[in-house]
Design a protein around this motif. Structure first.
Motif, PDB file in Angstrom:
ATOM      1  N   SER A 182      10.698 -22.882  13.731  1.00  0.00           N
ATOM      2  CA  SER A 182      10.010 -21.785  14.429  1.00  0.00           C
ATOM      3  C   SER A 182       8.919 -21.148  13.584  1.00  0.00           C
ATOM      4  CB  SER A 182      11.022 -20.700  14.803  1.00  0.00           C
ATOM      5  OG  SER A 182      11.462 -20.017  13.637  1.00  0.00           O
ATOM      6  N   PHE A 183       8.888 -21.419  12.291  1.00  0.00           N
ATOM      7  CA  PHE A 183       7.992 -20.758  11.330  1.00  0.00           C
ATOM      8  C   PHE A 183       8.320 -19.270  11.163  1.00  0.00           C
ATOM      9  CE2 PHE A 183       5.080 -24.096  13.152  1.00  0.00           C
ATOM     10  CZ  PHE A 183       4.998 -24.891  12.024  1.00  0.00           C
ATOM     11  N   ASN A 184       9.368 -18.802  11.817  1.00  0.00           N
ATOM     12  CA  ASN A 184       9.721 -17.381  11.731  1.00  0.00           C
ATOM     13  C   ASN A 184      10.765 -17.131  10.646  1.00  0.00           C
ATOM     14  OD1 ASN A 184       8.047 -16.141  13.643  1.00  0.00           O
ATOM     15  ND2 ASN A 184       9.347 -16.858  15.338  1.00  0.00           N
ATOM     16  N   ILE A 185      10.885 -15.879  10.263  1.00  0.00           N
ATOM     17  CA  ILE A 185      11.784 -15.484   9.175  1.00  0.00           C
ATOM     18  C   ILE A 185      13.227 -15.953   9.464  1.00  0.00           C
ATOM     19  CG2 ILE A 185      12.416 -13.210  10.120  1.00  0.00           C
ATOM     20  CD1 ILE A 185      11.831 -12.095   7.257  1.00  0.00           C
ATOM     21  N   ASP A 186      13.910 -16.404   8.420  1.00  0.00           N
ATOM     22  CA  ASP A 186      15.254 -16.953   8.542  1.00  0.00           C
ATOM     23  C   ASP A 186      16.277 -15.815   8.431  1.00  0.00           C
ATOM     24  OD1 ASP A 186      17.717 -18.116   8.152  1.00  0.00           O
ATOM     25  OD2 ASP A 186      17.028 -19.573   6.662  1.00  0.00           O
ATOM     26  N   PRO A 187      17.009 -15.513   9.501  1.00  0.00           N
ATOM     27  CA  PRO A 187      17.950 -14.384   9.460  1.00  0.00           C
ATOM     28  C   PRO A 187      18.998 -14.504   8.359  1.00  0.00           C
ATOM     29  CG  PRO A 187      17.693 -15.183  11.702  1.00  0.00           C
ATOM     30  CD  PRO A 187      16.988 -16.160  10.819  1.00  0.00           C
ATOM     31  N   ASN A 188      19.433 -15.738   8.033  1.00  0.00           N
ATOM     32  CA  ASN A 188      20.428 -15.892   6.952  1.00  0.00           C
ATOM     33  C   ASN A 188      19.850 -15.389   5.638  1.00  0.00           C
ATOM     34  OD1 ASN A 188      22.381 -17.087   8.562  1.00  0.00           O
ATOM     35  ND2 ASN A 188      21.423 -19.099   8.330  1.00  0.00           N
ATOM     36  N   ALA A 189      18.574 -15.725   5.419  1.00  0.00           N
ATOM     37  CA  ALA A 189      17.918 -15.302   4.172  1.00  0.00           C
ATOM     38  C   ALA A 189      17.715 -13.782   4.173  1.00  0.00           C
ATOM     39  CB  ALA A 189      16.583 -16.023   4.020  1.00  0.00           C
ATOM     40  N   VAL A 190      17.462 -13.211   5.338  1.00  0.00           N
ATOM     41  CA  VAL A 190      17.322 -11.752   5.430  1.00  0.00           C
ATOM     42  C   VAL A 190      18.644 -11.092   5.055  1.00  0.00           C
ATOM     43  CG1 VAL A 190      16.928  -9.807   7.020  1.00  0.00           C
ATOM     44  CG2 VAL A 190      15.497 -11.868   7.190  1.00  0.00           C
ATOM     45  N   PHE A 191      19.718 -11.625   5.626  1.00  0.00           N
ATOM     46  CA  PHE A 191      21.052 -11.078   5.348  1.00  0.00           C
ATOM     47  C   PHE A 191      21.325 -11.051   3.842  1.00  0.00           C
ATOM     48  CE2 PHE A 191      25.620 -11.652   4.680  1.00  0.00           C
ATOM     49  CZ  PHE A 191      26.118 -10.571   5.399  1.00  0.00           C
ATOM     50  N   ASP A 192      20.992 -12.168   3.174  1.00  0.00           N
ATOM     51  CA  ASP A 192      21.247 -12.274   1.728  1.00  0.00           C
ATOM     52  C   ASP A 192      20.371 -11.333   0.907  1.00  0.00           C
ATOM     53  OD1 ASP A 192      23.093 -14.218   2.219  1.00  0.00           O
ATOM     54  OD2 ASP A 192      21.735 -15.908   1.808  1.00  0.00           O
ATOM     55  N   ARG A 248       0.823  -1.226   0.000  1.00  0.00           N
ATOM     56  CA  ARG A 248       0.000   0.000   0.000  1.00  0.00           C
ATOM     57  C   ARG A 248       0.848   1.264   0.000  1.00  0.00           C
ATOM     58  NH1 ARG A 248      -4.529  -0.539   4.587  1.00  0.00           N
ATOM     59  NH2 ARG A 248      -5.039   1.595   3.978  1.00  0.00           N
ATOM     60  N   MET A 249       2.061   1.188   0.547  1.00  0.00           N
ATOM     61  CA  MET A 249       2.964   2.345   0.539  1.00  0.00           C
ATOM     62  C   MET A 249       3.659   2.500  -0.816  1.00  0.00           C
ATOM     63  SD  MET A 249       2.532   3.613   3.509  1.00  0.00           S
ATOM     64  CE  MET A 249       3.777   4.883   3.480  1.00  0.00           C
ATOM     65  N   GLY A 250       3.384   1.573  -1.720  1.00  0.00           N
ATOM     66  CA  GLY A 250       4.048   1.636  -3.035  1.00  0.00           C
ATOM     67  C   GLY A 250       5.419   0.996  -3.004  1.00  0.00           C
ATOM     68  N   ALA A 251       5.792   0.449  -1.851  1.00  0.00           N
ATOM     69  CA  ALA A 251       7.108  -0.193  -1.727  1.00  0.00           C
ATOM     70  C   ALA A 251       6.988  -1.660  -2.123  1.00  0.00           C
ATOM     71  CB  ALA A 251       7.619  -0.065  -0.300  1.00  0.00           C
ATOM     72  N   ARG A 252       8.132  -2.346  -2.185  1.00  0.00           N
ATOM     73  CA  ARG A 252       8.117  -3.749  -2.608  1.00  0.00           C
ATOM     74  C   ARG A 252       8.339  -4.660  -1.395  1.00  0.00           C
ATOM     75  NH1 ARG A 252       8.974  -7.090  -7.018  1.00  0.00           N
ATOM     76  NH2 ARG A 252      10.035  -9.009  -6.450  1.00  0.00           N
ATOM     77  N   PRO A 253       7.368  -5.566  -1.142  1.00  0.00           N
ATOM     78  CA  PRO A 253       7.644  -6.588  -0.126  1.00  0.00           C
ATOM     79  C   PRO A 253       8.663  -7.565  -0.689  1.00  0.00           C
ATOM     80  CG  PRO A 253       5.277  -6.527  -0.721  1.00  0.00           C
ATOM     81  CD  PRO A 253       6.023  -5.716  -1.742  1.00  0.00           C
ATOM     82  N   VAL A 254       9.797  -7.687  -0.053  1.00  0.00           N
ATOM     83  CA  VAL A 254      10.811  -8.667  -0.463  1.00  0.00           C
ATOM     84  C   VAL A 254      10.676  -9.852   0.489  1.00  0.00           C
ATOM     85  CG1 VAL A 254      13.295  -9.118  -0.658  1.00  0.00           C
ATOM     86  CG2 VAL A 254      12.339  -6.925  -1.420  1.00  0.00           C
ATOM     87  N   PHE A 255      10.115 -10.939  -0.035  1.00  0.00           N
ATOM     88  CA  PHE A 255       9.900 -12.100   0.815  1.00  0.00           C
ATOM     89  C   PHE A 255      11.174 -12.924   0.903  1.00  0.00           C
ATOM     90  CE2 PHE A 255       5.501 -11.445  -0.938  1.00  0.00           C
ATOM     91  CZ  PHE A 255       4.926 -11.047   0.260  1.00  0.00           C
ATOM     92  N   VAL A 256      11.414 -13.488   2.092  1.00  0.00           N
ATOM     93  CA  VAL A 256      12.495 -14.466   2.243  1.00  0.00           C
ATOM     94  C   VAL A 256      11.934 -15.632   3.032  1.00  0.00           C
ATOM     95  CG1 VAL A 256      14.302 -12.700   2.175  1.00  0.00           C
ATOM     96  CG2 VAL A 256      13.433 -13.471   4.380  1.00  0.00           C
ATOM     97  N   ASP A 257      12.571 -16.778   2.929  1.00  0.00           N
ATOM     98  CA  ASP A 257      12.000 -17.997   3.508  1.00  0.00           C
ATOM     99  C   ASP A 257      12.083 -17.988   5.036  1.00  0.00           C
ATOM    100  OD1 ASP A 257      10.624 -20.347   3.351  1.00  0.00           O
ATOM    101  OD2 ASP A 257      12.032 -21.337   1.992  1.00  0.00           O
ATOM    102  N   ILE A 258      11.369 -18.964   5.605  1.00  0.00           N
ATOM    103  CA  ILE A 258      11.298 -19.077   7.066  1.00  0.00           C
ATOM    104  C   ILE A 258      12.163 -20.245   7.534  1.00  0.00           C
ATOM    105  CG2 ILE A 258       9.015 -18.057   7.235  1.00  0.00           C
ATOM    106  CD1 ILE A 258       7.902 -20.987   7.471  1.00  0.00           C
ATOM    107  N   GLU A 259      12.336 -20.319   8.870  1.00  0.00           N
ATOM    108  CA  GLU A 259      13.006 -21.475   9.473  1.00  0.00           C
ATOM    109  C   GLU A 259      11.943 -22.563   9.674  1.00  0.00           C
ATOM    110  OE1 GLU A 259      15.928 -19.061  12.543  1.00  0.00           O
ATOM    111  OE2 GLU A 259      13.877 -19.485  13.128  1.00  0.00           O
ATOM    112  N   PRO A 260      12.288 -23.822   9.410  1.00  0.00           N
ATOM    113  CA  PRO A 260      11.257 -24.866   9.506  1.00  0.00           C
ATOM    114  C   PRO A 260      10.734 -25.077  10.930  1.00  0.00           C
ATOM    115  CG  PRO A 260      13.419 -25.819   8.988  1.00  0.00           C
ATOM    116  CD  PRO A 260      13.580 -24.333   8.959  1.00  0.00           C
TER     117      PRO A 260
END
Ligand SMILES: Cc1ncc(COP(=O)(O)O)c(C=O)c1O
Length: 374
Positions: free
Chosen positions: A109-119, A95-107
């Motif tokens: 915890s179901f939470n976002i994977d910090p390694n993937a965020v870093f990349d 809605r802000m016109g920005a791009r959601p950049v999705f990265v995978d989760i950890e199996p």
């Protein structure tokens, strides 16, 4: 015996007298929008989390939107987030016109994977937006480190995790530049309608957010910026003030109920058939008790046939939602989230559920597997 997924009346009914008195006071005050009830709840909520500022808003979605507006997220910006969450998390970025950049989760915890965020960090990254899913904190230590080294703030979507703590005892929502909460009725702290909150230790952001929630105004009919109508209703604030003192007890019950499932599943020798949620290194608040089973839809249909309600959070990861087709993601890009979407099943774990009801849930799951492999 049927078992509901949630029964809000079990925790609300004992508070009827208190709730009615609080609502009566707001009604008679004539201050139905903003006013003292909102101020009081904001102070109590900030104190309960040990933060300087809390801003009451109209929903968890609007909490996220207001923060993104306050941080000046704009077209061309990228915001890194998880595809395994409720739509609101990515919707506000879009809605802000920005791009959601999705990265995978950890199996686990179901939470976002910090390694993937870093990349995924690029020169266009303006924000990291993790979600503390199902009542368990994302790995904030690593996410904050990545944010710091790349000069990008971290905003926590804490909609499902009020009072959760990470491994260092830090409260969900208080670690990044701002934390966003939903008080949707079924949340751990629920209003009787839509409501949300933002917490921050950043006083200048707090000031901005207070202006954004009333059309960007600084004084009546003076608008410094474009905002919205994101105000918290006084009635909802008064209801939340009645309920907040009970939240620790309800959280304790959720955690006990989660522990009880673990005991019952172990006793029923179901651990090789059903993958139980991994307990986090901190204090989870068990907003959901999400098991994983390969034959999820068949199990769910069976449980429904014997009166046991369950839910699937979430059947479609956000990168595969039709509303985000323009982002160009394909199936197969986030295999961990995609597999979770096929296997997850949330069991009833609400405060007030009885041991007999939990026994019934586990017995019926055992009966299902016996029928499958007699
Ligand atoms: C992770 C997450 N983010 C945001 C929201 C949005 O909150 P609300 O429904 O109060 O707008 C929710 C609520 O369902 C949620 O679960």
């Amino acid at each position: 015996m049927g078992v509901p997924l949630n029964d809000l009346n079990r925790t609300t009914e004992p508070l009827y007298a208190e709730l009615l008195a609080a609502m009566d006071q707001v009604m008679r005050s004539g201050r139905w929008i903003s006013g003292p009830a909102v101020d009081v709840f904001e102070k109590e909520f900030a104190d309960s989390l040990g933060v300087r500022c809390a801003v009451g808003v109209s929903s968890g979605t609007d909490a996220l939107l207001a923060v993104l507006m306050g941080l000046n997220i704009a077209p061309g910006d990228e915001v890194i987030t998880t595809p395994f969450t409720f739509i609101a998390t990515a919707e506000v970025i879009f809605r802000m016109g920005a791009r959601p950049v999705f990265v995978d989760i950890e199996p686990g915890s179901f939470n976002i994977d910090p390694n993937a965020v870093f990349d995924a960090v690029t020169s266009r990254t303006k924000l990291i937006l993790p979600v503390h899913l199902f009542g368990r904190c994302a790995d904030m230590t690593r996410l904050l480190q990545i944010g710091e080294t790349s000069g990008v703030p971290v905003v926590e979507d804490s909609a499902q995790s009020v009072f959760a703590k990470d491994e260092s005892g830090r409260m969900a929502g208080t670690m990044g530049i701002a934390g966003c909460f939903s008080f949707f009725p079924a949340k751990n702290l629920g209003a009787m309608g839509d409501a949300g909150g933002i917490v921050t230790n950043d006083v200048s952001l707090d000031k901005k957010l207070r202006s954004i929630r009333v059309h960007g105004s600084v004084a009546r009919y003076a608008h410094d910026r474009v905002g919205g109508n994101f105000r918290l209703d006084s009635l909802q604030a008064a209801i939340l003030s009645v309920k907040l003192p009970y939240l620790s007890e309800w959280t304790r019950q959720r955690r006990d109920n989660g522990a009880r499932y673990r005991e019952y599943f172990a006793a029923a020798n179901l651990e090789d058939k059903v993958q139980l949620p991994l307990a986090g290194p901190g204090e989870d608040v068990v907003n959901q008790f999400t098991i994983r089973v390969p034959n999820r839809d068949t199990l769910r249909a069976y449980l429904s046939s014997v009166g046991i309600e369950t839910a699937v959070y979430y059947p479609t990861p956000l990168h595969l939602q039709p509303c985000f087709v323009s982002l160009g993601y394909q199936r197969g890009e986030f295999p961990v989230a995609e597999k979770a979407a096929e296997e997850v099943l949330a069991l009833p774990v609400f405060p007030g559920i009885t041991a007999a009801e939990q026994t019934e849930v586990v017995e019926q799951i055992a009966a299902f597997f016996r029928e499958q492999n007699p």
